[in-house]
Design a protein around this motif. Structure first.
Motif, short mmCIF file in Angstrom:
data_model
loop_
_atom_site.label_atom_id
_atom_site.label_comp_id
_atom_site.label_asym_id
_atom_site.label_seq_id
_atom_site.Cartn_x
_atom_site.Cartn_y
_atom_site.Cartn_z
N ARG A 1 5.56 -10.08 -8.18
CA ARG A 1 5.03 -8.91 -8.86
C ARG A 1 4.11 -8.17 -7.90
N VAL A 2 4.04 -6.86 -8.05
CA VAL A 2 3.40 -6.02 -7.04
C VAL A 2 2.07 -5.44 -7.54
N VAL A 3 1.11 -5.43 -6.64
CA VAL A 3 -0.10 -4.62 -6.80
C VAL A 3 -0.03 -3.54 -5.72
N ILE A 4 -0.16 -2.27 -6.14
CA ILE A 4 -0.12 -1.16 -5.19
C ILE A 4 -1.56 -0.71 -4.90
N VAL A 5 -1.89 -0.66 -3.62
CA VAL A 5 -3.22 -0.19 -3.22
C VAL A 5 -3.11 1.26 -2.76
N ALA B 1 2.83 -5.56 5.29
CA ALA B 1 2.40 -4.64 6.35
C ALA B 1 2.73 -3.22 5.90
N GLY B 2 1.70 -2.37 5.75
CA GLY B 2 1.97 -0.99 5.36
C GLY B 2 2.54 -0.89 3.95
N GLY B 3 3.58 -0.05 3.81
CA GLY B 3 4.15 0.22 2.50
C GLY B 3 5.50 -0.43 2.28
N VAL C 1 -4.59 -0.63 -7.60
CA VAL C 1 -5.99 -0.78 -7.20
C VAL C 1 -6.30 0.40 -6.29
N PHE C 2 -7.32 1.17 -6.66
CA PHE C 2 -7.73 2.30 -5.85
C PHE C 2 -8.93 1.88 -4.99
N SER C 3 -8.93 2.33 -3.75
CA SER C 3 -10.03 1.97 -2.85
C SER C 3 -10.76 3.24 -2.44
N GLY C 4 -12.05 3.08 -2.21
CA GLY C 4 -12.85 4.23 -1.79
C GLY C 4 -13.52 4.93 -2.96
N ASP C 5 -14.00 6.13 -2.69
CA ASP C 5 -14.71 6.89 -3.72
C ASP C 5 -13.76 7.36 -4.82
N GLY D 1 0.82 -1.20 0.00
CA GLY D 1 0.00 0.00 0.00
C GLY D 1 0.85 1.25 0.00
N ILE D 2 0.21 2.38 -0.24
CA ILE D 2 0.94 3.65 -0.16
C ILE D 2 1.01 4.13 1.29
N GLY D 3 0.36 3.38 2.18
CA GLY D 3 0.38 3.70 3.59
C GLY D 3 -0.41 2.64 4.34
N THR D 4 -0.76 2.96 5.58
CA THR D 4 -1.51 2.03 6.41
C THR D 4 -3.00 2.35 6.34
N GLY D 5 -3.83 1.31 6.32
CA GLY D 5 -5.27 1.52 6.33
C GLY D 5 -5.84 1.99 5.01
#
Length: 214
Positions: free
Chosen positions: A130-134, A107-109, A163-167, A9-13
């Motif tokens: 291979r990586v998927v970035i959320v 865990a995290g980024g 992969v983008f999450s949220g609105d 991820g680009i961060g936590t949560g």
């Protein structure tokens, strides 16, 4: 398609665990989170297992289960233990299914320390994944997203996409354009996340995943 996919991820949560469940379902992959911290909040493995519908995917047990809700190196330090990268690599070989992906959640980024000398980025390289970035939109998320992309590019790690999450937010198109990494899809916010929701999102991601992983 026996390969390894690492969810970072680009961060936590930012939605890594839900994304992991959706992609595991989409690819009938096996799921593994090598290091779980913050046990009082429950485990991501239990969450993913509760959201899968297909009868094929296996959720493997964590190599380390640590109490503190902190980065792996700190949570391990608080318990007077050290996370052994060689053990993680050996278990990845053991858990790798034949003809299907092994999906691993970090865990995290990418710059989160796994132990006193190895960062998540180093682990990804060692795993040959291979990586998927959320990513999720919040104040500062463009910086976090592009820093993540830049270090992955600099290291030569293969990236499947975002992969983008949220609105939805226009930042998505900007991040895709500036990073050069494609958009796999977006998982919207939902009041209730259950097996049906994950199955629906998995179906929406499947075509894009297969195209980008070909």
């Amino acid at each position: 398609m026996s390969e390894r996919i690492f969810i970072t991820g680009i961060g936590t949560g930012v939605g890594k665990t839900l994304t992991s469940a959706c992609i595991t379902e989409a690819l009938t992959a096996d799921y593994w989170k090598p290091v779980q911290t913050g046990l009082m909040e429950g485990t991501d493995t239990d969450t993913v297992l509760s959201l899968l519908s297909n009868p094929v995917s296996v959720c493997h047990p964590e190599a380390w289960r640590l109490q503190a809700p902190a980065s792996p190196h700190l949570a391990a330090r608080l318990e007077n233990t050290t996370i052994d990268i060689a053990k993680i690599l050996a278990l990845a070989e053991e858990y790798q299914p034949i003809g299907r992906p092994l999906l691993m959640e970090g865990a995290g980024g990418v710059m989160v320390p796994v132990n006193e000398s190895v960062f998540t980025l180093d682990l990804i390289v060692a795993l040959k994944a291979r990586v998927v970035i959320v990513a999720q939109n919040y104040l500062g998320s463009i910086n976090h997203a592009l820093l993540t992309a830049r270090i992955l590019q600099h290291t030569g790690v293969p990236v499947i996409g975002w992969v983008f999450s949220g609105d939805h937010h226009s930042n998505e198109e900007d991040i895709v354009r500036w990073s050069g990494y494609p958009k796999i899809g977006r998982i919207p916010l939902a009041e209730h996340v259950d097996k049906a929701f994950v199955q629906q999102q998995a179906q929406l991601l499947t075509s894009s995943l297969h195209t980008l992983m070909a």
